[in-house]
Scaffold this active site. Structure first.
Site, PDB file in Angstrom:
ATOM      1  N   LYS A 173     -16.047  84.313 -13.283  1.00 18.89           N
ATOM      2  CA  LYS A 173     -17.404  84.091 -13.790  1.00 18.89           C
ATOM      3  C   LYS A 173     -18.190  85.395 -13.846  1.00 18.89           C
ATOM      4  O   LYS A 173     -18.829  85.713 -14.845  1.00 18.89           O
ATOM      5  CB  LYS A 173     -18.144  83.071 -12.922  1.00 18.89           C
ATOM      6  CG  LYS A 173     -19.549  82.765 -13.419  1.00 18.89           C
ATOM      7  CD  LYS A 173     -20.310  81.840 -12.480  1.00 18.89           C
ATOM      8  CE  LYS A 173     -19.823  80.425 -12.521  1.00 18.89           C
ATOM      9  NZ  LYS A 173     -20.685  79.496 -11.752  1.00 18.89           N
ATOM     10  N   GLU A 227      -9.854  90.109  -6.242  1.00 16.21           N
ATOM     11  CA  GLU A 227      -8.446  89.811  -6.480  1.00 16.21           C
ATOM     12  C   GLU A 227      -8.148  89.721  -7.981  1.00 16.21           C
ATOM     13  O   GLU A 227      -7.146  90.263  -8.472  1.00 16.21           O
ATOM     14  CB  GLU A 227      -8.056  88.492  -5.803  1.00 16.21           C
ATOM     15  CG  GLU A 227      -8.157  88.497  -4.294  1.00 16.21           C
ATOM     16  CD  GLU A 227      -9.518  88.048  -3.780  1.00 16.21           C
ATOM     17  OE1 GLU A 227      -9.612  87.660  -2.620  1.00 16.21           O
ATOM     18  OE2 GLU A 227     -10.497  88.090  -4.571  1.00 16.21           O
ATOM     19  N   GLY A 232     -16.844  76.732  -8.951  1.00 20.28           N
ATOM     20  CA  GLY A 232     -15.459  77.092  -9.243  1.00 20.28           C
ATOM     21  C   GLY A 232     -14.473  75.965  -9.039  1.00 20.28           C
ATOM     22  O   GLY A 232     -13.600  75.713  -9.871  1.00 20.28           O
ATOM     23  N   ARG A 233     -14.582  75.244  -7.932  1.00 17.49           N
ATOM     24  CA  ARG A 233     -13.612  74.186  -7.642  1.00 17.49           C
ATOM     25  C   ARG A 233     -13.876  72.917  -8.442  1.00 17.49           C
ATOM     26  O   ARG A 233     -13.122  71.952  -8.356  1.00 17.49           O
ATOM     27  CB  ARG A 233     -13.591  73.892  -6.144  1.00 17.49           C
ATOM     28  CG  ARG A 233     -14.940  73.477  -5.563  1.00 17.49           C
ATOM     29  CD  ARG A 233     -14.900  73.519  -4.040  1.00 17.49           C
ATOM     30  NE  ARG A 233     -16.178  73.246  -3.419  1.00 17.49           N
ATOM     31  CZ  ARG A 233     -17.141  74.137  -3.230  1.00 17.49           C
ATOM     32  NH1 ARG A 233     -16.982  75.373  -3.667  1.00 17.49           N
ATOM     33  NH2 ARG A 233     -18.267  73.812  -2.626  1.00 17.49           N
ATOM     34  N   GLU A 236     -13.252  73.350   0.997  1.00 19.91           N
ATOM     35  CA  GLU A 236     -14.302  74.299   0.651  1.00 19.91           C
ATOM     36  C   GLU A 236     -15.632  73.576   0.467  1.00 19.91           C
ATOM     37  O   GLU A 236     -16.695  74.142   0.725  1.00 19.91           O
ATOM     38  CB  GLU A 236     -13.929  75.069  -0.617  1.00 19.91           C
ATOM     39  CG  GLU A 236     -14.778  76.316  -0.838  1.00 19.91           C
ATOM     40  CD  GLU A 236     -14.197  77.249  -1.894  1.00 19.91           C
ATOM     41  OE1 GLU A 236     -13.398  78.129  -1.528  1.00 19.91           O
ATOM     42  OE2 GLU A 236     -14.534  77.074  -3.080  1.00 19.91           O
ATOM     43  N   HIS A 266      11.492  63.476   4.252  1.00 18.19           N
ATOM     44  CA  HIS A 266      12.511  64.161   5.045  1.00 18.19           C
ATOM     45  C   HIS A 266      11.944  65.405   5.717  1.00 18.19           C
ATOM     46  O   HIS A 266      12.709  66.281   6.151  1.00 18.19           O
ATOM     47  CB  HIS A 266      13.696  64.525   4.150  1.00 18.19           C
ATOM     48  CG  HIS A 266      14.404  63.326   3.606  1.00 18.19           C
ATOM     49  ND1 HIS A 266      15.481  62.745   4.239  1.00 18.19           N
ATOM     50  CD2 HIS A 266      14.160  62.558   2.515  1.00 18.19           C
ATOM     51  CE1 HIS A 266      15.895  61.700   3.549  1.00 18.19           C
ATOM     52  NE2 HIS A 266      15.106  61.558   2.490  1.00 18.19           N
ATOM     53  N   LYS A 313     -14.806  88.339   2.110  1.00 21.75           N
ATOM     54  CA  LYS A 313     -14.775  89.186   0.909  1.00 21.75           C
ATOM     55  C   LYS A 313     -15.549  90.475   1.140  1.00 21.75           C
ATOM     56  O   LYS A 313     -15.101  91.572   0.772  1.00 21.75           O
ATOM     57  CB  LYS A 313     -15.386  88.436  -0.278  1.00 21.75           C
ATOM     58  CG  LYS A 313     -14.570  87.266  -0.802  1.00 21.75           C
ATOM     59  CD  LYS A 313     -15.283  86.646  -1.992  1.00 21.75           C
ATOM     60  CE  LYS A 313     -14.545  85.482  -2.571  1.00 21.75           C
ATOM     61  NZ  LYS A 313     -15.268  84.876  -3.714  1.00 21.75           N
TER      62      LYS A 313
END
Length: 551
Positions: free
Chosen positions: A212, A218, A274-275, A360, A391, A511
């Site tokens: 954004k 990153e 964002g999410r 979050e 399993h 961050k």
């Protein structure tokens, strides 16, 4: 009482205390007895929610439980909160923003502009630009700087800018254009981007950079590595970067500075977190994979749940009930985690997607009014697709000492492969919900001929709660509905707990510190480490030594 409710701790309400008393009473019974004593159990505990069938019957609840949870929801002004969100009130209090992911799929009920933006018009405008761009790529009109069409598309983002597109593109692979490979890079571990370089041809690779602000550490680190890779291979072409990169961002200045033509920048807005952004321009990679028409179907799935949320009474409201059950288990039965178990290999990334969405959003210890909470909030969400999980960790679900509610996501039709295997897959899913609910006691073991001394380890206590979410087939519409179901469940939980589900300040400190430490790691001269704690200083010194830098 207006929403948000401030100055009131939910655990002090009579409705909360009534639920606590009810929980103690309910712990004296079990699911086998609850089914035996209530011939109408399925009648009040199963619901049709958009394209989804939801079965709550194997949860540790009675009809009274849902009534008491509804009373708590009303005391916390949940109906008013739903209206406030859908109409664009600024319910993200700490950032002073509206919360309008529902507007991305025509699920909001706005009566006018938000922050001066005619939201529906703006959303449709971006969608139209995305569709035009996607069609030019998919029909090979949009090509790289050497004139070759794109055979690989690489999404560079992190968090919601990666998890959503990556999960959905994998889930809807059977509806995608198989002529192009889709890659997703989020981690700044250098091997992540290097693996893409090894598999792709620069002349036929398109990068979609999703940030954004166009300043995410990153994302920009990986994007710069990709730009260098393109320039090394195609630098003789002046338009190499412009032809091989597009951006999903709102920062035109930094996008242009990077070398991307702002005509190839697709934006979204501050009221889209964002999410919660997978159905915005952040989903450009998804549209490139499945095409505009199927992306629209994906949006319709979201909208069907928005409509259900808005128009269905709380007592029959699927996402609300899922959210209230999460509160029930977290606060009244002591559950610390929630398992997400999709019986579909295509949904292998869905639990990871929900981890961000839920943890979050509701991993908070401060109320929306600034007070510290004195009750439990967000649970840990985790899971793997069936039957792999059976399993791996189902042993703990069946016989462990912790209570872990589990959501089973099942489908009637396969997306491909041997058709008969779908029957076996479904049988495994419902068998697990049955075994978890009802277990196996000594009497049954005796009938099976198990010697008395061997019965204790084979005894299954049962009474382990599950919710079953069932659909015909995993389609774009069904996937959109599934995501929206959990979005609104998360919102419901946040309203009950009185927290802001739409900020994430806990992410920011790490961050900031990483940005401060990075120059210390790479400086040409030995840095002063006195201001740091002893552990951090020692680790930095060891790192610099191992990298051959002066200490």
């Amino acid at each position: 009482m207006p929403y948000p409710v401030v100055g009131v701790s939910p655990n002090q309400l009579p409705e909360w205390k009534a639920l606590a008393a009810h929980a103690k009473q309910l712990q004296q019974t079990n699911l086998g007895r609850l089914f035996a004593e209530d011939s109408d159990r399925l009648g009040w505990s199963t619901f049709e929610v958009g394209p989804l069938h939801i079965d709550l019957s194997k949860n540790l609840i009675q009809q009274e439980t849902l009534s008491l949870l509804e009373n708590l929801a009303r005391a916390r002004c949940l109906p008013e909160a739903i209206t406030a969100m859908l109409t664009g009130e600024r319910i993200n209090v700490s950032e002073d923003r509206a919360v309008l992911h529902t507007a991305l799929r025509n699920g909001a009920t706005l009566s006018g502009p938000i922050d001066g933006i005619e939201v529906a018009v703006a959303v449709e405008k971006v969608l139209a630009r995305m569709e035009q761009f996607a069609r030019t790529v998919r029909n090979n009109q949009r090509v790289g700087c050497t004139g070759k069409p794109f055979s690989a598309i690489v999404n560079i983002g992190i968090g919601g800018s990666d998890l959503g597109p990556a999960m959905v593109t994998k889930a809807l692979y059977d509806f995608s254009d198989k002529s192009r490979d889709m890659y997703f890079v989020s981690n700044i571990d250098p091997i992540a981007i290097e693996e893409v370089f090894q598999r792709c041809d620069p002349a036929t690779t398109l990068f979609v950079v999703v940030s954004k602000t166009f300043g995410t550490l990153e994302t920009l680190t990986n994007a710069k590595a990709a730009r260098q890779w393109i320039l090394q291979a195609l630098g003789e072409h002046e338009d190499a970067v412009a032809k091989h990169f597009v951006a999903v961002s709102t920062n035109g200045e930094l996008v242009a500075e990077f070398g991307i033509d702002t005509d190839n920048m697709f934006g979204f807005w501050d009221f889209i977190g964002g999410r919660y952004s997978v159905d915005s321009a952040v989903g450009l990679t998804i549209m490139l994979a499945i095409g505009p028409e199927r992306f629209r179907s994906f949006l319709r799935g979201f909208a069907s749940i928005d409509l259900h949320l808005r128009e269905t009474p709380l007592s029959e409201n699927g996402p609300v009930l899922l959210g209230l059950l999460a509160v029930w288990y977290r606060n009244f039965l002591g559950a610390q985690s929630q398992a997400i178990l999709p019986y579909s290999q295509r949904l292998s990334r869905f639990p990871a997607y929900l981890q961000q969405l839920t943890m979050e959003s509701n991993g908070k210890s401060v109320r929306i009014d600034g007070a510290t909470v004195d009750y439990d909030t967000g649970a840990v969400y985790w899971g793997e697709p069936g039957t792999d999980g059976q399993h791996a960790f189902y042993q703990l679900l069946h016989q462990g000492t912790v209570l872990i509610p589990a959501d089973f996501i099942l489908f009637a039709e396969p997306l491909g492969g041997p058709n008969a295997q779908q029957d076996l897959l479904f049988a495994n899913g419902i068998a697990q919900t049955r075994a978890l609910a009802f277990g196996r006691d000594d009497a049954e073991l005796e009938k099976l001929g198990v010697p008395a001394q061997l019965r204790p380890p084979r005894r299954m206590p049962g009474n382990r709660p599950t919710t079953t979410i069932f659909a015909q087939r995993l389609t774009p519409e069904v996937l959109g509905a599934l995501i929206a179901l959990y979005e609104h469940s998360v919102f419901t939980q946040g309203v009950i707990w009185g927290i802001d589900s739409f900020d994430q300040w806990g992410v920011e400190l790490g961050k900031e510190l990483a940005s401060e430490l990075a120059p210390i790691l790479t400086s040409a001269t030995a840095p002063a480490l006195d201001a740091l704690d002893a552990s951090t200083a020692d680790l930095i010194a060891r790192y610099r030594h191992m990298r051959g830098r002066p200490t």
